[in-house]
Design an enzyme around this catalytic site. Structure first.
Site, PDB file in Angstrom:
ATOM      1  N   ASP A  38       0.816  -1.211   0.000  1.00 14.47           N
ATOM      2  CA  ASP A  38       0.000   0.000   0.000  1.00 14.47           C
ATOM      3  C   ASP A  38       0.850   1.262   0.000  1.00 14.47           C
ATOM      4  O   ASP A  38       0.557   2.218  -0.718  1.00 14.47           O
ATOM      5  CB  ASP A  38      -0.919   0.030   1.232  1.00 14.47           C
ATOM      6  CG  ASP A  38      -1.983  -1.056   1.196  1.00 14.47           C
ATOM      7  OD1 ASP A  38      -2.232  -1.593   0.101  1.00 14.47           O
ATOM      8  OD2 ASP A  38      -2.545  -1.356   2.260  1.00 14.47           O
ATOM      9  N   GLY A  39       1.901   1.272   0.804  1.00  9.95           N
ATOM     10  CA  GLY A  39       2.764   2.452   0.887  1.00  9.95           C
ATOM     11  C   GLY A  39       3.451   2.760  -0.432  1.00  9.95           C
ATOM     12  O   GLY A  39       3.577   3.925  -0.828  1.00  9.95           O
TER      13      GLY A  39
END
Length: 98
Positions: free
Chosen positions: A74-75
């Site tokens: 996600d990051g």
């Protein structure tokens, strides 16, 4: 269509799929560019020839790619979106995390 390849260079799981993608794109005669950190990592690990990495290396994926493939979690996807900013380049997230 030019594919841009980026990812989380801190994850060991990045290198093999990114290298396979580079080899596949080359075999199919498709245009691509590599984020400079990914290009350096692939070359340092001996997964992609140095000449190929040098030829396809870029510091500006949004200017050089029509679609960005972002390997990570996600990051990494959020970081890729931040880099794209208002350019509107589509991003395909490829999860290599947990």
């Amino acid at each position: 269509m030019t594919y841009g390849i980026t990812g989380n260079t801190q994850k060991d799981a990045l290198w093999e799929p990114a290298a396979r993608l580079v080899h596949r794109l080359r075999a199919d005669g498709l245009d691509f560019c590599l984020h400079e950190d990914v290009a350096a990592g692939l070359q340092a690990r001996g997964l992609v020839e140095g000449a190929v990495c040098a030829q396809h290396r870029t510091a500006d994926l949004t200017g050089d790619a029509d679609l960005i493939l972002s390997f990570g979690g996600d990051g990494t996807l959020l970081l890729s979106a931040h880099e794209v900013d208002t350019a509107g380049t589509p991003i395909l997230g490829v999860n290599i995390g947990r």
